[in-house]
Write a protein that holds these residues in place. Structure first.
Motif, PDB file in Angstrom:
ATOM      1  N   ASP A 128       0.930  -1.218  -0.072  1.00  0.00           N
ATOM      2  CA  ASP A 128       0.014   0.044   0.069  1.00  0.00           C
ATOM      3  C   ASP A 128       0.806   1.370   0.144  1.00  0.00           C
ATOM      4  OD1 ASP A 128      -2.393  -1.464   0.017  1.00  0.00           O
ATOM      5  OD2 ASP A 128      -2.455  -1.534   2.177  1.00  0.00           O
ATOM      6  N   ASN A 129       2.099   1.350  -0.765  1.00  0.00           N
ATOM      7  CA  ASN A 129       2.827   2.418  -0.577  1.00  0.00           C
ATOM      8  C   ASN A 129       3.186   3.044   0.653  1.00  0.00           C
ATOM      9  OD1 ASN A 129       2.977   2.321  -3.625  1.00  0.00           O
ATOM     10  ND2 ASN A 129       1.184   3.933  -3.797  1.00  0.00           N
ATOM     11  N   ALA A 130       3.217   2.106   1.784  1.00  0.00           N
ATOM     12  CA  ALA A 130       3.445   2.599   3.254  1.00  0.00           C
ATOM     13  C   ALA A 130       4.235   1.718   3.854  1.00  0.00           C
ATOM     14  CB  ALA A 130       1.880   2.742   3.958  1.00  0.00           C
ATOM     15  N   ASP A 151       9.722   3.346   7.453  1.00  0.00           N
ATOM     16  CA  ASP A 151      10.630   4.672   6.992  1.00  0.00           C
ATOM     17  C   ASP A 151      10.191   5.495   5.703  1.00  0.00           C
ATOM     18  OD1 ASP A 151      12.677   6.166   6.097  1.00  0.00           O
ATOM     19  OD2 ASP A 151      13.856   5.807   7.638  1.00  0.00           O
ATOM     20  N   PRO A 152       9.850   6.709   5.882  1.00  0.00           N
ATOM     21  CA  PRO A 152       9.187   7.252   4.632  1.00  0.00           C
ATOM     22  C   PRO A 152      10.149   7.294   3.386  1.00  0.00           C
ATOM     23  CG  PRO A 152       8.599   8.533   6.498  1.00  0.00           C
ATOM     24  CD  PRO A 152       9.410   7.514   7.034  1.00  0.00           C
ATOM     25  N   ALA A 153      11.611   7.460   4.024  1.00  0.00           N
ATOM     26  CA  ALA A 153      12.571   7.491   2.689  1.00  0.00           C
ATOM     27  C   ALA A 153      12.601   6.275   2.003  1.00  0.00           C
ATOM     28  CB  ALA A 153      13.799   7.990   3.504  1.00  0.00           C
ATOM     29  N   ILE A 154      12.711   5.183   2.889  1.00  0.00           N
ATOM     30  CA  ILE A 154      12.651   3.754   2.358  1.00  0.00           C
ATOM     31  C   ILE A 154      11.472   3.612   1.581  1.00  0.00           C
ATOM     32  CG2 ILE A 154      12.851   1.300   2.738  1.00  0.00           C
ATOM     33  CD1 ILE A 154      14.556   2.370   5.128  1.00  0.00           C
ATOM     34  N   VAL A 155      10.069   4.066   1.921  1.00  0.00           N
ATOM     35  CA  VAL A 155       9.152   3.566   1.140  1.00  0.00           C
ATOM     36  C   VAL A 155       9.128   4.308  -0.001  1.00  0.00           C
ATOM     37  CG1 VAL A 155       6.601   3.833   1.437  1.00  0.00           C
ATOM     38  CG2 VAL A 155       7.740   3.053   3.225  1.00  0.00           C
ATOM     39  N   ARG A 157      11.608   5.404  -1.867  1.00  0.00           N
ATOM     40  CA  ARG A 157      12.682   4.910  -2.719  1.00  0.00           C
ATOM     41  C   ARG A 157      12.193   3.657  -3.474  1.00  0.00           C
ATOM     42  NH1 ARG A 157      16.438   4.216  -6.276  1.00  0.00           N
ATOM     43  NH2 ARG A 157      18.160   2.917  -5.732  1.00  0.00           N
ATOM     44  N   CYS A 158      11.558   2.693  -2.533  1.00  0.00           N
ATOM     45  CA  CYS A 158      11.079   1.334  -3.088  1.00  0.00           C
ATOM     46  C   CYS A 158       9.741   1.613  -4.099  1.00  0.00           C
ATOM     47  CB  CYS A 158      10.397   0.605  -1.966  1.00  0.00           C
ATOM     48  SG  CYS A 158      12.204  -0.133  -1.135  1.00  0.00           S
ATOM     49  N   THR A 159       9.003   2.706  -3.644  1.00  0.00           N
ATOM     50  CA  THR A 159       7.936   2.919  -4.493  1.00  0.00           C
ATOM     51  C   THR A 159       8.416   3.608  -5.883  1.00  0.00           C
ATOM     52  OG1 THR A 159       6.761   3.693  -2.692  1.00  0.00           O
ATOM     53  CG2 THR A 159       5.831   4.472  -4.850  1.00  0.00           C
ATOM     54  N   GLY A 160       9.572   4.286  -5.951  1.00  0.00           N
ATOM     55  CA  GLY A 160      10.148   4.912  -7.190  1.00  0.00           C
ATOM     56  C   GLY A 160      10.552   3.754  -7.977  1.00  0.00           C
ATOM     57  N   ILE A 161      11.182   2.561  -7.452  1.00  0.00           N
ATOM     58  CA  ILE A 161      11.834   1.491  -7.937  1.00  0.00           C
ATOM     59  C   ILE A 161      11.023   0.597  -8.577  1.00  0.00           C
ATOM     60  CG2 ILE A 161      13.059  -0.834  -7.599  1.00  0.00           C
ATOM     61  CD1 ILE A 161      14.871   0.868  -5.584  1.00  0.00           C
ATOM     62  N   ARG A 162       9.746   0.220  -7.781  1.00  0.00           N
ATOM     63  CA  ARG A 162       8.504  -0.150  -8.228  1.00  0.00           C
ATOM     64  C   ARG A 162       7.911   0.386  -9.598  1.00  0.00           C
ATOM     65  NH1 ARG A 162       3.313   0.756  -5.483  1.00  0.00           N
ATOM     66  NH2 ARG A 162       3.712   2.590  -6.417  1.00  0.00           N
ATOM     67  N   ASP A 163       7.685   1.551  -9.540  1.00  0.00           N
ATOM     68  CA  ASP A 163       7.110   2.299 -10.584  1.00  0.00           C
ATOM     69  C   ASP A 163       8.048   2.238 -12.023  1.00  0.00           C
ATOM     70  OD1 ASP A 163       5.078   2.589  -9.021  1.00  0.00           O
ATOM     71  OD2 ASP A 163       5.610   4.760  -8.806  1.00  0.00           O
ATOM     72  N   ALA A 164       9.170   2.416 -11.748  1.00  0.00           N
ATOM     73  CA  ALA A 164      10.342   2.421 -12.884  1.00  0.00           C
ATOM     74  C   ALA A 164      10.275   1.046 -13.523  1.00  0.00           C
ATOM     75  CB  ALA A 164      11.590   3.031 -12.539  1.00  0.00           C
ATOM     76  N   LEU A 165      10.442   0.026 -12.743  1.00  0.00           N
ATOM     77  CA  LEU A 165      10.779  -1.306 -13.338  1.00  0.00           C
ATOM     78  C   LEU A 165       9.514  -1.888 -13.671  1.00  0.00           C
ATOM     79  CD1 LEU A 165      13.114  -2.891 -10.435  1.00  0.00           C
ATOM     80  CD2 LEU A 165      13.724  -1.722 -12.521  1.00  0.00           C
ATOM     81  N   TRP A 166       7.989  -1.631 -13.050  1.00  0.00           N
ATOM     82  CA  TRP A 166       6.794  -2.049 -13.623  1.00  0.00           C
ATOM     83  C   TRP A 166       6.599  -1.300 -15.037  1.00  0.00           C
ATOM     84  CZ3 TRP A 166       3.970  -5.836 -12.258  1.00  0.00           C
ATOM     85  CH2 TRP A 166       2.940  -6.069 -12.677  1.00  0.00           C
TER      86      TRP A 166
END
Length: 179
Positions: A128-130, A151-155, A157-166
């Motif tokens: 849930d992006n959280a 941790d908002p910074a880690i979340v 970063r992972c959201t950005g990675i998910r979006d780019a790779l998807w």
């Protein structure tokens, strides 16, 4: 970070409201105990199990995916893979139709197409992006749980990675390994 057991990790997935995304980046988890014989069978062109020998851990995963997706949660996964595919990834590819039928949306991305800015060598779930749950494997290679953070910074970063790779990844039905 909070350590989660396998059961707690599965419970975390059940708390997803909209999206549960999994990033897989390893070409080899062949030491996972309940995958050794199924991998041998799939690579030999056989079904992964005898009809009466379906492992409890696999049945539990099937039930979890069915339960989560029945609540309207999108379960997605990107597998970043090296080409040519390792035996382990060929095994995963041979089972992915099953995962898709259960409700997962799985995509494949050849490693050589990945921009290093949009990448991590860790495997994780983004809920849930959280919340991010980093996958933990024991010294024997078996999955043992996860390390959870909000941790908002880690979340972010992972959201950005998910979006780019998807965006770059190929849906399972369209993926034809090269190399």
């Amino acid at each position: 970070m909070l350590y989660l057991t396998i059961n707690e990790t599965n419970a975390l997935l059940r708390t997803a409201h909209t999206d549960a995304f999994h990033l897989e980046v390893s070409d080899d988890h062949s030491a996972v105990a309940d995958e050794t014989e199924p991998m041998r069978r799939v690579l030999a062109g056989l079904p992964p199990f005898e009809p009466d020998a379906y492992p409890d851990s696999w049945r539990e995963w099937d039930e979890l995916v069915g339960e989560v997706t029945a609540h309207g949660v999108t379960m997605r996964r990107v597998r970043v893979v090296s080409e040519p595919l390792t035996d382990y990834v060929r095994f995963l590819q041979g089972l992915t139709d099953r995962n898709v039928r259960l409700g997962e949306d799985i995509r494949w991305l050849p490693r050589h197409l990945v921009d290093q800015a949009d990448y991590t060598t860790d495997e994780w779930w983004l809920i849930d992006n959280a919340r991010v749950a980093f996958t933990i494997f024991g010294t024997d290679g078996d999955f043992v749980g996860a390390a959870l953070t909000e941790d908002p910074a880690i979340v972010d970063r992972c959201t950005g990675i998910r979006d780019a790779l998807w965006r770059k990844a190929t849906p399972h039905a369209d993926y034809a390994p090269g190399g």
